[in-house]
Design an enzyme around this catalytic site. Structure first.
Site, PDB file in Angstrom:
ATOM      1  N   CYS A  70       0.761  -1.014  -0.087  1.00 23.72           N
ATOM      2  CA  CYS A  70       0.009  -0.110  -0.041  1.00 23.72           C
ATOM      3  C   CYS A  70       0.726   1.343  -0.035  1.00 23.72           C
ATOM      4  O   CYS A  70       0.521   2.257  -0.658  1.00 23.72           O
ATOM      5  CB  CYS A  70      -0.654   0.132   1.242  1.00 23.72           C
ATOM      6  SG  CYS A  70      -0.121  -0.477   2.698  1.00 23.72           S
ATOM      7  N   HIS A 183      -2.782   0.622   7.261  1.00 21.88           N
ATOM      8  CA  HIS A 183      -2.959   0.841   5.850  1.00 21.88           C
ATOM      9  C   HIS A 183      -2.396   2.198   5.332  1.00 21.88           C
ATOM     10  O   HIS A 183      -2.306   3.188   6.206  1.00 21.88           O
ATOM     11  CB  HIS A 183      -4.426   0.880   5.491  1.00 21.88           C
ATOM     12  CG  HIS A 183      -4.759   0.593   3.799  1.00 21.88           C
ATOM     13  ND1 HIS A 183      -3.974  -0.325   3.484  1.00 21.88           N
ATOM     14  CD2 HIS A 183      -5.408   1.296   3.156  1.00 21.88           C
ATOM     15  CE1 HIS A 183      -4.450  -0.293   1.822  1.00 21.88           C
ATOM     16  NE2 HIS A 183      -5.053   0.809   1.909  1.00 21.88           N
ATOM     17  N   ASP A 201      -8.168   4.896  -1.753  1.00 20.83           N
ATOM     18  CA  ASP A 201      -7.732   3.476  -1.222  1.00 20.83           C
ATOM     19  C   ASP A 201      -7.053   2.679  -2.288  1.00 20.83           C
ATOM     20  O   ASP A 201      -7.780   2.277  -3.280  1.00 20.83           O
ATOM     21  CB  ASP A 201      -8.850   2.395  -0.488  1.00 20.83           C
ATOM     22  CG  ASP A 201      -8.330   1.644   0.305  1.00 20.83           C
ATOM     23  OD1 ASP A 201      -7.205   0.756  -0.081  1.00 20.83           O
ATOM     24  OD2 ASP A 201      -8.877   1.278   1.396  1.00 20.83           O
TER      25      ASP A 201
END
Ligand code: CA
Length: 239
Positions: A70, A183, A201
């Site tokens: 991520c 995250h 995201d």
């Protein structure tokens, strides 16, 4: 031959229909989040007074290539949106663009942390800052413990109002009603009426972009990352 193709197509169609319930889908969203793709989510962007970064980031929006990347995917989006000098891409030769595959090509980048380690464990907020810095970006790192809600909101909103800088947030998903660990993703816009931020995201196989309440995101950056022993937070990135 024709009928073979016909039966082949028909069987594929039947198979698609019967498998429709098990096709890959993102996870359901908690009611505290507003999906960007809903009419309400669209309206929040239309109303937004701080959405300059949305247009540049959406041009560069990528899906993380593994479940620990991520931070790499977010960095690649921001480096490309900033227009920093990019390395040649093996995939897209002779074009130069930051990709998740060439992100660690620089010696300086690998010195921060190896791609193998990031693939296994992800990265901390400080490492995110150092990795971006290794590509020539200027980075300010803010830990959740050091900013109150007003400062968090105002720093990000100011950034989202200008096109030459970007914000990446490191948060605990559980705190905003998602599954469930730490995250990293870029923030693209702020809606002043609902006091919500839009997160693009990068784990697009798992969750769509969402509008999250500023206070929820603030609580989510004040959580402690056990890898660093420090709170999560955000980085502001410029050329
Ligand atoms: Ca900005």
């Amino acid at each position: 031959m024709q009928s073979k193709i016909f039966w082949g197509c028909l069987l594929s169609t039947i198979s698609l229909l019967t498998n429709s319930k098990i096709l890959a889908q993102t996870l359901p969203l908690s009611p505290q989040l507003i999906p960007f793709s809903s009419s309400e989510g669209e309206q929040l962007l239309v109303e937004s007074n701080a959405r300059q970064d949305y247009f540049l980031l959406s041009n560069q929006f990528v899906t993380q290539i593994n479940q620990a990347y991520c931070g790499v995917a977010s960095s690649v989006m921001v480096l490309n949106a900033l227009g920093l000098p990019a390395p040649e891409s093996t995939q897209y030769k002779p074009f130069n663009i930051f990709t998740q595959e060439n992100f660690f090509d620089r010696v300086e980048t690998k010195k921060v942390i190896s791609p193998e380690l990031v693939s296994r464990r992800g990265m901390t907020l400080a490492q995110l800052g150092d990795l971006l810095n290794s590509h020539g970006a200027k980075v300010q790192v803010y830990h959740g413990a050091d900013v109150d809600l007003d400062r968090f909101r105002s720093l990000i909103v100011q950034n989202l109002s200008k096109r030459d800088n970007f914000a990446i947030v490191n948060y605990l998903r559980k705190t905003i009603g998602q599954e469930r660990g730490g995250h990293i993703s870029p923030i693209a816009a702020y809606n002043q009426r609902t006091d919500r931020f839009l997160i693009l995201d990068v784990s697009r196989y798992k969750y769509p972009p969402v509008w999250v309440r500023a206070v929820d995101l603030w609580y989510a950056i004040k959580t402690v990352d056990t890898d660093s022993g420090k709170t999560r937070g955000f980085v502001l990135v410029t050329k």
